[in-house]
Design a protein around this motif. Structure first.
Motif, short mmCIF file in Angstrom:
data_model
loop_
_atom_site.label_atom_id
_atom_site.label_comp_id
_atom_site.label_asym_id
_atom_site.label_seq_id
_atom_site.Cartn_x
_atom_site.Cartn_y
_atom_site.Cartn_z
N SER A 151 0.43 -1.14 0.21
CA SER A 151 -0.07 0.14 -0.22
C SER A 151 1.22 0.79 -0.07
N ILE A 152 0.19 2.33 -0.34
CA ILE A 152 0.45 3.58 -0.50
C ILE A 152 -0.23 4.70 -0.33
N ARG A 153 0.70 5.11 1.24
CA ARG A 153 -1.00 6.33 1.82
C ARG A 153 -0.12 7.43 2.01
N PRO A 154 -0.95 8.80 1.47
CA PRO A 154 -0.30 10.34 2.06
C PRO A 154 0.23 10.33 3.44
N HIS A 155 1.28 11.07 3.74
CA HIS A 155 2.36 11.29 4.37
C HIS A 155 2.70 12.57 4.19
N ASP A 156 2.49 13.17 5.37
CA ASP A 156 3.41 14.88 5.24
C ASP A 156 3.05 15.54 3.91
N ASP A 157 4.29 15.43 3.53
CA ASP A 157 4.47 16.12 1.74
C ASP A 157 4.33 15.19 0.70
N GLY A 158 4.49 13.57 1.11
CA GLY A 158 4.45 13.03 0.19
C GLY A 158 3.67 11.38 0.85
N PHE A 159 4.59 10.46 0.58
CA PHE A 159 3.53 9.22 0.69
C PHE A 159 4.71 8.08 1.72
N VAL A 160 3.91 7.19 2.07
CA VAL A 160 4.54 6.05 2.84
C VAL A 160 4.05 4.65 2.28
N PRO A 227 9.30 10.76 -1.28
CA PRO A 227 9.04 11.47 -1.87
C PRO A 227 8.02 11.93 -3.06
N ALA A 228 6.85 12.99 -3.04
CA ALA A 228 5.70 12.78 -3.71
C ALA A 228 6.24 13.04 -5.83
N THR A 229 8.07 13.33 -5.55
CA THR A 229 8.70 13.42 -6.86
C THR A 229 8.74 12.23 -7.52
N ASP A 230 8.65 11.45 -6.56
CA ASP A 230 9.27 9.16 -6.64
C ASP A 230 7.96 8.72 -7.79
N VAL A 231 6.94 9.47 -7.26
CA VAL A 231 6.03 8.20 -7.56
C VAL A 231 4.69 8.69 -8.59
N ILE A 232 4.52 7.94 -9.56
CA ILE A 232 4.00 8.21 -10.98
C ILE A 232 3.00 6.70 -11.18
N PRO A 233 2.34 7.06 -11.93
CA PRO A 233 0.84 6.28 -12.06
C PRO A 233 1.14 5.25 -12.76
N PHE A 234 0.63 3.98 -12.53
CA PHE A 234 1.45 2.59 -13.30
C PHE A 234 -0.24 1.92 -13.82
N ASP A 235 -1.35 2.48 -13.39
CA ASP A 235 -2.58 1.85 -14.04
C ASP A 235 -2.61 2.42 -15.42
N HIS A 236 -2.43 3.70 -15.74
CA HIS A 236 -2.43 4.24 -17.28
C HIS A 236 -2.09 3.40 -18.34
N ALA A 237 -0.47 3.10 -17.60
CA ALA A 237 0.25 2.51 -18.68
C ALA A 237 -1.02 1.69 -19.56
N PHE A 238 -1.41 0.94 -18.65
CA PHE A 238 -2.29 -0.25 -19.16
C PHE A 238 -4.08 0.29 -19.42
N THR A 239 -4.66 1.29 -18.86
CA THR A 239 -5.78 1.85 -19.14
C THR A 239 -5.35 2.78 -20.84
N GLU A 240 -4.82 3.13 -20.90
CA GLU A 240 -4.53 3.62 -22.55
C GLU A 240 -3.69 3.07 -23.19
N PRO A 241 -4.03 3.22 -24.76
CA PRO A 241 -2.93 2.56 -25.54
C PRO A 241 -1.52 2.72 -25.71
#
Length: 407
Positions: A151-160, A227-241
């Motif tokens: 899991s990934i959850r928001p934490h401070d200005d990033g995620f955990v 950090p939020a800057t190190d997280v990118i969407p994954f599911d869009h790589a397959f829902t989009e062509p």
């Protein structure tokens, strides 16, 4: 079982910036030189499970791990055919080394499709300097492979991040661990987690009988801050062509093509050393007509896999400028053809190597079994029988194949 929490030695190992490759031709030439270098001690590495830290450092420092970086960000952006050739070359001399960068290139392809310009600038620059990305995608405690619990959850200005992953190929050699995580809303992301992150634990517990030195252990995450800057969407790589799926799969096919070709070439050498079968009445095994028959069949299959691999690479590159549902489907189906064929060819070529070498081929010091063991374990990534299903379902019923990294 060895645990590797917070290893910083790899960070220090690459203080010298890596070479930056400029062209497809340069990439192939460097790959050929390195492959010959890696050929040394390959049997010993497999037999004693010696993890190839020095080899992987040389591999990434050569610039080959950055060859898919787009030209706009300073990379060579080589063709898919070149990527496949490089992986096949490496897999031919050492199946494990051939597989290790596969998920690195996979993560870079996801980044290409779903990352922001700022994220691309940052992560591509790291790779051009010599950084290696591993992976933490698969889980083995869920009911199906499609289910994810990390899991990934928001934490401070990033995620955990919290969870546990298995079969994390290349993680032991990596500077970042791209990790597939699920958010509370069900969306999936890829978190590029730095190796030195507090709470990240790398465990060398891979016990597969093949691909023994891929560094495919487990990774555990205990309240790992990202950090939020190190997280990118994954599911869009397959829902989009996108080409993420077929690109991932062509690299798997290249591993098998490389193993198949190497096993066949080794068969030729071993037949010249073997004794003829007693019923042949011949003095040389190389003159045995039934041996020639078997070698001829393997030669045809290996060549067919190589041609299918090149065809699939061209389909991917043809779709890259303007990907859409139709050309992505064509690329996926072309990749499915080589994936299915290379699976069968690698297994057959590796098995025939031992058969045609005779009883001498069973000697442990020669390590001929490593070709079959590596092929058998690697081909378990996904089932060739389903490749044939998707091919036929499209031809018969016009049903487009699913978009995912396992086609």
């Amino acid at each position: 079982m060895t645990s590797f929490p917070n290893i910083n030695s790899l960070q220090a190992a690459s203080t010298t910036p890596a070479h930056i490759i400029q062209s497809d031709a340069e990439a192939i030439e460097i790959a050929k030189q390195l492959a010959e270098q890696f050929r040394k001690n390959t049997v010993q590495r497999d037999a004693e499970r010696i993890l190839p830290f020095d080899e992987i450092e040389a591999y990434s420092q050569s610039g080959l791990w950055a060859i898919t970086v787009p030209k706009a960000f300073g990379g060579a952006e080589v063709s898919s055919d070149t990527v496949a050739q490089v992986i096949a070359l490496m897999s031919g001399v050492d199946g494990s080394i051939g597989q290790i960068p596969q998920n690195h290139f996979y993560a870079l392809e996801v980044l290409r499709n779903t990352g922001t310009a700022e994220q691309k600038q940052k992560l591509y620059a790291e790779v051009l300097a010599g950084a290696r990305f591993g992976n933490a995608l698969a889980e083995f405690k869920t009911k199906t492979a499609a289910q994810k619990q990390t899991s990934i959850r928001p934490h401070d200005d990033g995620f955990v991040v919290n969870g546990e992953k298995f079969y994390c190929t290349g993680s032991l050699f990596a500077h970042r661990i791209p990790t597939l995580v699920k958010a509370p809303d069900g969306r999936e992301y890829l978190a590029f987690i730095a190796r030195e992150s507090a709470g990240l634990e790398l465990i060398d517990d891979w016990t597969g009988f093949g691909q023994r030195t891929t560094g495919s252990g487990s990774v555990k995450f205990h309240q790992v801050a990202v950090p939020a800057t190190d997280v990118i969407p994954f599911d869009h790589a397959f829902t989009e062509p996108t080409l993420v799926g077929p690109f991932a799969q062509i690299m798997h096919a290249a591993i098998e093509v490389g193993i198949a070709r190497a096993a066949f070439e080794e068969s030729l050498r071993r037949v010249h050393q073997a004794r003829p079968w007693i019923d042949s009445g011949l003095d040389l095994a190389s003159e045995d007509p039934l041996t020639k028959y078997e070698l001829g069949r393997i030669a045809a299959d290996v060549r067919a896999s190589e041609v299918l691999l090149k065809q699939a690479a061209r389909a991917i590159d043809a779709a890259r400028p303007q990907p859409n549902a139709e050309n992505i489907a064509k690329a996926s189906l072309d990749v499915a053809k080589v994936r299915a064929h290379s699976t069968e060819t690698a297994l057959k070529a590796a098995s025939k190597l031992i058969e045609l070498a005779g009883s001498r081929g069973s000697q442990r010091e020669d390590g001929l079994d490593r070709f079959w063991r590596n092929a058998r374990v690697h081909t378990l990534h996904d089932a060739g029988r389903w490749k044939y299903f998707f091919i036929a379902n499209y031809l018969l019923n016009g049903v487009l194949p699913p978009r995912r990294g396992t086609l």
